[in-house]
Design a protein around this motif. Sequence first.
Motif, PDB file in Angstrom:
ATOM      1  N   GLN A   1       0.842  -1.185   0.000  1.00  0.00           N
ATOM      2  CA  GLN A   1       0.000   0.000   0.000  1.00  0.00           C
ATOM      3  C   GLN A   1       0.883   1.244   0.000  1.00  0.00           C
ATOM      4  O   GLN A   1       1.996   1.219   0.520  1.00  0.00           O
ATOM      5  CB  GLN A   1      -0.899  -0.001   1.240  1.00  0.00           C
ATOM      6  N   LEU A   2       0.353   2.282  -0.610  1.00  0.00           N
ATOM      7  CA  LEU A   2       1.039   3.563  -0.624  1.00  0.00           C
ATOM      8  C   LEU A   2       0.150   4.593   0.050  1.00  0.00           C
ATOM      9  O   LEU A   2      -1.055   4.656  -0.215  1.00  0.00           O
ATOM     10  CB  LEU A   2       1.336   4.012  -2.052  1.00  0.00           C
ATOM     11  N   GLN A   3       0.731   5.370   0.926  1.00  0.00           N
ATOM     12  CA  GLN A   3      -0.013   6.411   1.622  1.00  0.00           C
ATOM     13  C   GLN A   3       0.651   7.755   1.392  1.00  0.00           C
ATOM     14  O   GLN A   3       1.793   7.945   1.798  1.00  0.00           O
ATOM     15  CB  GLN A   3      -0.081   6.112   3.126  1.00  0.00           C
ATOM     16  N   ALA A   4      -0.077   8.656   0.746  1.00  0.00           N
ATOM     17  CA  ALA A   4       0.465   9.972   0.435  1.00  0.00           C
ATOM     18  C   ALA A   4      -0.103  11.018   1.382  1.00  0.00           C
ATOM     19  O   ALA A   4      -1.213  10.880   1.888  1.00  0.00           O
ATOM     20  CB  ALA A   4       0.148  10.347  -1.002  1.00  0.00           C
ATOM     21  N   SER A   5       0.664  12.063   1.590  1.00  0.00           N
ATOM     22  CA  SER A   5       0.225  13.176   2.431  1.00  0.00           C
ATOM     23  C   SER A   5       0.936  14.446   1.992  1.00  0.00           C
ATOM     24  O   SER A   5       1.905  14.399   1.247  1.00  0.00           O
ATOM     25  CB  SER A   5       0.531  12.885   3.904  1.00  0.00           C
ATOM     26  N   GLY A   6       0.428  15.575   2.477  1.00  0.00           N
ATOM     27  CA  GLY A   6       1.107  16.841   2.241  1.00  0.00           C
ATOM     28  C   GLY A   6       0.417  17.786   1.283  1.00  0.00           C
ATOM     29  O   GLY A   6       0.901  18.890   1.058  1.00  0.00           O
ATOM     30  N   GLY A   7      -0.688  17.395   0.699  1.00  0.00           N
ATOM     31  CA  GLY A   7      -1.386  18.293  -0.208  1.00  0.00           C
ATOM     32  C   GLY A   7      -2.052  19.433   0.534  1.00  0.00           C
ATOM     33  O   GLY A   7      -2.094  19.468   1.761  1.00  0.00           O
ATOM     34  N   GLY A   8      -2.574  20.388  -0.232  1.00  0.00           N
ATOM     35  CA  GLY A   8      -3.259  21.505   0.387  1.00  0.00           C
ATOM     36  C   GLY A   8      -3.465  22.652  -0.569  1.00  0.00           C
ATOM     37  O   GLY A   8      -3.224  22.536  -1.774  1.00  0.00           O
ATOM     38  N   ALA A  22       5.583   3.655   1.367  1.00  0.00           N
ATOM     39  CA  ALA A  22       5.136   2.302   1.043  1.00  0.00           C
ATOM     40  C   ALA A  22       5.142   1.468   2.314  1.00  0.00           C
ATOM     41  O   ALA A  22       6.073   1.558   3.120  1.00  0.00           O
ATOM     42  CB  ALA A  22       6.052   1.687   0.001  1.00  0.00           C
ATOM     43  N   SER A  23       4.113   0.666   2.487  1.00  0.00           N
ATOM     44  CA  SER A  23       4.004  -0.144   3.706  1.00  0.00           C
ATOM     45  C   SER A  23       3.695  -1.591   3.354  1.00  0.00           C
ATOM     46  O   SER A  23       3.501  -1.937   2.187  1.00  0.00           O
ATOM     47  CB  SER A  23       2.912   0.432   4.615  1.00  0.00           C
ATOM     48  N   GLY A  24       3.654  -2.431   4.393  1.00  0.00           N
ATOM     49  CA  GLY A  24       3.422  -3.852   4.167  1.00  0.00           C
ATOM     50  C   GLY A  24       4.744  -4.576   3.976  1.00  0.00           C
ATOM     51  O   GLY A  24       5.818  -4.046   4.222  1.00  0.00           O
ATOM     52  N   SER A  25       4.663  -5.804   3.534  1.00  0.00           N
ATOM     53  CA  SER A  25       5.860  -6.597   3.314  1.00  0.00           C
ATOM     54  C   SER A  25       6.557  -6.121   2.046  1.00  0.00           C
ATOM     55  O   SER A  25       5.974  -6.127   0.974  1.00  0.00           O
ATOM     56  CB  SER A  25       5.483  -8.073   3.172  1.00  0.00           C
ATOM     57  N   ILE A  26       7.800  -5.692   2.194  1.00  0.00           N
ATOM     58  CA  ILE A  26       8.544  -5.150   1.056  1.00  0.00           C
ATOM     59  C   ILE A  26       9.910  -5.816   0.986  1.00  0.00           C
ATOM     60  O   ILE A  26      10.677  -5.753   1.942  1.00  0.00           O
ATOM     61  CB  ILE A  26       8.711  -3.622   1.182  1.00  0.00           C
ATOM     62  N   PHE A  27      10.195  -6.413  -0.154  1.00  0.00           N
ATOM     63  CA  PHE A  27      11.526  -6.968  -0.375  1.00  0.00           C
ATOM     64  C   PHE A  27      12.414  -5.942  -1.053  1.00  0.00           C
ATOM     65  O   PHE A  27      13.551  -5.734  -0.666  1.00  0.00           O
ATOM     66  CB  PHE A  27      11.449  -8.244  -1.204  1.00  0.00           C
ATOM     67  N   SER A  28      11.880  -5.303  -2.076  1.00  0.00           N
ATOM     68  CA  SER A  28      12.629  -4.238  -2.744  1.00  0.00           C
ATOM     69  C   SER A  28      11.664  -3.343  -3.526  1.00  0.00           C
ATOM     70  O   SER A  28      10.561  -3.754  -3.873  1.00  0.00           O
ATOM     71  CB  SER A  28      13.694  -4.804  -3.673  1.00  0.00           C
ATOM     72  N   ILE A  29      12.114  -2.110  -3.743  1.00  0.00           N
ATOM     73  CA  ILE A  29      11.350  -1.147  -4.537  1.00  0.00           C
ATOM     74  C   ILE A  29      12.220  -0.654  -5.668  1.00  0.00           C
ATOM     75  O   ILE A  29      13.361  -0.230  -5.436  1.00  0.00           O
ATOM     76  CB  ILE A  29      10.875   0.039  -3.675  1.00  0.00           C
TER      77      ILE A  29
END
Length: 119
Positions: A1-8, A22-29
């Motif tokens: 999952q990706l969680q974005a923030s900072g807009g306005g 990025a969250s959850g199980s991650i081996f590589s990006i």
Amino acid sequence: QLQASGGGLVQPGWSLRLSCAASGSIFSINAMGWYRQAPGKQRELVATITSGGSTNYEDSVKGRFTIPRDNLKNTVYLQMNSLEPEDTAVYYCNADIRRSRWGSFRDYWGPGTQVTVSS
């Protein structure tokens, strides 16, 4: 999952920083990036960055936006300076993620964050 923030909502000439983790199980990006979609327009690439740090920018944001990345935090940022009304859009983060050593890379999208530049 990706969680974005900072807009306005900001005024022309101001700065804003978006974050996407990025969250959850991650081996590589592999690559991470930002896209945007203005009302009535197609989604367009804003900037991308590879795992090695190579960057690519859309012409209209060159010199104003940067896309730093923190590999330890699995986070990509979009530093937006000298914002213009034409930058108004919903901004989406994107990442190419492999969840396990034996898995394949998959494309993930964040839910989008609104950026409005207006006086």
